[in-house]
Design a protein around this motif. Structure first.
Motif, PDB file in Angstrom:
ATOM      1  N   VAL A  38       0.861  -1.184   0.000  1.00  0.00           N
ATOM      2  CA  VAL A  38       0.000   0.000   0.000  1.00  0.00           C
ATOM      3  C   VAL A  38       0.895   1.231   0.000  1.00  0.00           C
ATOM      4  O   VAL A  38       1.694   1.422   0.908  1.00  0.00           O
ATOM      5  CB  VAL A  38      -0.937   0.008   1.229  1.00  0.00           C
ATOM      6  CG1 VAL A  38      -1.755   1.292   1.267  1.00  0.00           C
ATOM      7  CG2 VAL A  38      -1.854  -1.208   1.218  1.00  0.00           C
ATOM      8  N   VAL A  39       0.797   2.024  -1.061  1.00  0.00           N
ATOM      9  CA  VAL A  39       1.627   3.227  -1.177  1.00  0.00           C
ATOM     10  C   VAL A  39       0.863   4.491  -0.797  1.00  0.00           C
ATOM     11  O   VAL A  39       1.469   5.530  -0.552  1.00  0.00           O
ATOM     12  CB  VAL A  39       2.223   3.370  -2.602  1.00  0.00           C
ATOM     13  CG1 VAL A  39       3.190   2.244  -2.890  1.00  0.00           C
ATOM     14  CG2 VAL A  39       1.135   3.437  -3.655  1.00  0.00           C
ATOM     15  N   ALA A  40      -0.467   4.403  -0.749  1.00  0.00           N
ATOM     16  CA  ALA A  40      -1.277   5.555  -0.360  1.00  0.00           C
ATOM     17  C   ALA A  40      -2.665   5.076   0.039  1.00  0.00           C
ATOM     18  O   ALA A  40      -3.129   4.035  -0.427  1.00  0.00           O
ATOM     19  CB  ALA A  40      -1.387   6.553  -1.504  1.00  0.00           C
ATOM     20  N   ALA A  41      -3.291   5.848   0.887  1.00  0.00           N
ATOM     21  CA  ALA A  41      -4.673   5.581   1.286  1.00  0.00           C
ATOM     22  C   ALA A  41      -5.353   6.914   1.524  1.00  0.00           C
ATOM     23  O   ALA A  41      -4.718   7.876   1.958  1.00  0.00           O
ATOM     24  CB  ALA A  41      -4.709   4.726   2.550  1.00  0.00           C
ATOM     25  N   GLY A  42      -6.608   6.980   1.193  1.00  0.00           N
ATOM     26  CA  GLY A  42      -7.347   8.212   1.399  1.00  0.00           C
ATOM     27  C   GLY A  42      -8.692   8.157   0.725  1.00  0.00           C
ATOM     28  O   GLY A  42      -9.177   7.086   0.365  1.00  0.00           O
ATOM     29  N   GLU A  59      -4.537  12.765   4.190  1.00  0.00           N
ATOM     30  CA  GLU A  59      -4.016  13.641   5.224  1.00  0.00           C
ATOM     31  C   GLU A  59      -2.521  13.427   5.335  1.00  0.00           C
ATOM     32  O   GLU A  59      -2.004  12.378   5.003  1.00  0.00           O
ATOM     33  CB  GLU A  59      -4.696  13.330   6.554  1.00  0.00           C
ATOM     34  CG  GLU A  59      -6.174  13.618   6.533  1.00  0.00           C
ATOM     35  CD  GLU A  59      -6.834  13.300   7.845  1.00  0.00           C
ATOM     36  OE1 GLU A  59      -6.130  13.077   8.839  1.00  0.00           O
ATOM     37  OE2 GLU A  59      -8.068  13.266   7.860  1.00  0.00           O
ATOM     38  N   GLY A  60      -1.814  14.452   5.789  1.00  0.00           N
ATOM     39  CA  GLY A  60      -0.379  14.318   5.969  1.00  0.00           C
ATOM     40  C   GLY A  60       0.384  15.298   5.114  1.00  0.00           C
ATOM     41  O   GLY A  60      -0.122  16.337   4.703  1.00  0.00           O
ATOM     42  N   GLU A  62       1.427  15.083   2.024  1.00  0.00           N
ATOM     43  CA  GLU A  62       0.912  15.224   0.663  1.00  0.00           C
ATOM     44  C   GLU A  62      -0.609  15.124   0.705  1.00  0.00           C
ATOM     45  O   GLU A  62      -1.162  14.036   0.615  1.00  0.00           O
ATOM     46  CB  GLU A  62       1.482  14.134  -0.237  1.00  0.00           C
ATOM     47  CG  GLU A  62       2.974  14.259  -0.464  1.00  0.00           C
ATOM     48  CD  GLU A  62       3.475  13.235  -1.455  1.00  0.00           C
ATOM     49  OE1 GLU A  62       2.916  13.173  -2.557  1.00  0.00           O
ATOM     50  OE2 GLU A  62       4.399  12.516  -1.108  1.00  0.00           O
ATOM     51  N   PRO A  63      -1.293  16.255   0.841  1.00  0.00           N
ATOM     52  CA  PRO A  63      -2.738  16.199   0.997  1.00  0.00           C
ATOM     53  C   PRO A  63      -3.504  15.788  -0.254  1.00  0.00           C
ATOM     54  O   PRO A  63      -4.630  15.360  -0.168  1.00  0.00           O
ATOM     55  CB  PRO A  63      -3.109  17.617   1.412  1.00  0.00           C
ATOM     56  CG  PRO A  63      -1.996  18.456   0.909  1.00  0.00           C
ATOM     57  CD  PRO A  63      -0.771  17.596   0.924  1.00  0.00           C
ATOM     58  N   ARG A  64      -2.892  15.879  -1.431  1.00  0.00           N
ATOM     59  CA  ARG A  64      -3.566  15.515  -2.682  1.00  0.00           C
ATOM     60  C   ARG A  64      -2.548  14.859  -3.599  1.00  0.00           C
ATOM     61  O   ARG A  64      -1.468  15.394  -3.822  1.00  0.00           O
ATOM     62  CB  ARG A  64      -4.125  16.775  -3.323  1.00  0.00           C
ATOM     63  CG  ARG A  64      -5.004  16.516  -4.501  1.00  0.00           C
ATOM     64  CD  ARG A  64      -5.649  17.823  -4.946  1.00  0.00           C
ATOM     65  NE  ARG A  64      -6.706  17.549  -5.891  1.00  0.00           N
ATOM     66  CZ  ARG A  64      -6.870  18.197  -7.034  1.00  0.00           C
ATOM     67  NH1 ARG A  64      -6.051  19.181  -7.348  1.00  0.00           N
ATOM     68  NH2 ARG A  64      -7.836  17.886  -7.845  1.00  0.00           N
ATOM     69  N   ARG A  65      -2.918  13.680  -4.137  1.00  0.00           N
ATOM     70  CA  ARG A  65      -1.986  12.970  -5.025  1.00  0.00           C
ATOM     71  C   ARG A  65      -2.712  12.498  -6.274  1.00  0.00           C
ATOM     72  O   ARG A  65      -3.894  12.174  -6.236  1.00  0.00           O
ATOM     73  CB  ARG A  65      -1.386  11.763  -4.317  1.00  0.00           C
ATOM     74  CG  ARG A  65      -0.436  12.172  -3.214  1.00  0.00           C
ATOM     75  CD  ARG A  65       0.207  11.005  -2.546  1.00  0.00           C
ATOM     76  NE  ARG A  65       1.085  10.272  -3.453  1.00  0.00           N
ATOM     77  CZ  ARG A  65       1.714   9.156  -3.116  1.00  0.00           C
ATOM     78  NH1 ARG A  65       1.575   8.646  -1.914  1.00  0.00           N
ATOM     79  NH2 ARG A  65       2.496   8.544  -3.977  1.00  0.00           N
ATOM     80  N   LEU A  66      -1.973  12.421  -7.346  1.00  0.00           N
ATOM     81  CA  LEU A  66      -2.473  11.973  -8.634  1.00  0.00           C
ATOM     82  C   LEU A  66      -1.908  10.590  -8.924  1.00  0.00           C
ATOM     83  O   LEU A  66      -0.711  10.353  -8.746  1.00  0.00           O
ATOM     84  CB  LEU A  66      -2.019  12.954  -9.728  1.00  0.00           C
ATOM     85  CG  LEU A  66      -2.296  12.542 -11.167  1.00  0.00           C
ATOM     86  CD1 LEU A  66      -3.770  12.710 -11.475  1.00  0.00           C
ATOM     87  CD2 LEU A  66      -1.463  13.379 -12.121  1.00  0.00           C
ATOM     88  N   PHE A  67      -2.773   9.685  -9.378  1.00  0.00           N
ATOM     89  CA  PHE A  67      -2.336   8.341  -9.756  1.00  0.00           C
ATOM     90  C   PHE A  67      -2.830   8.032 -11.163  1.00  0.00           C
ATOM     91  O   PHE A  67      -3.968   8.361 -11.510  1.00  0.00           O
ATOM     92  CB  PHE A  67      -2.873   7.296  -8.778  1.00  0.00           C
ATOM     93  CG  PHE A  67      -2.287   7.435  -7.410  1.00  0.00           C
ATOM     94  CD1 PHE A  67      -1.058   6.867  -7.110  1.00  0.00           C
ATOM     95  CD2 PHE A  67      -2.944   8.149  -6.434  1.00  0.00           C
ATOM     96  CE1 PHE A  67      -0.500   7.011  -5.856  1.00  0.00           C
ATOM     97  CE2 PHE A  67      -2.394   8.297  -5.174  1.00  0.00           C
ATOM     98  CZ  PHE A  67      -1.173   7.726  -4.887  1.00  0.00           C
TER      99      PHE A  67
END
Length: 78
Positions: A38-42, A59-60, A62-67
């Motif tokens: 798991v590299v990200a969760a949200g 949260e944290g 990087e509040p917003r990420r693109l995949f």
């Protein structure tokens, strides 16, 4: 016994990676997996119309990420 099998099957289906990201809706809780980790969760912020791009609100630091689906990441409901 059949009821228990049905519950386990539904649970496994819920955690299975999604092939069509377009099924995701805003505010759904998901996990992004790459190489079995798991590299990200949200929460889903937005999914492109093509279903190939996912914006994840987390949260944290990087509040917003693109995949991108083309990057080989898998998405599953948390």
């Amino acid at each position: 016994m059949k009821a228990r099998e049905a519950v386990l099957t539904r649970r496994e289906a819920h955690q299975a990676p999604l092939t069509n990201w377009g099924e995701l809706r805003a505010d759904e809780q998901v996990e992004v997996v790459k190489h079995a980790q798991v590299v990200a969760a949200g929460r889903v912020e937005e999914v492109s119309l093509s279903g190939n791009v996912l914006w994840l609100s987390a949260e944290g630091a990087e509040p917003r990420r693109l995949f991108l689906k083309s990057d080989g990441v898998l998405v599953r409901r948390a």
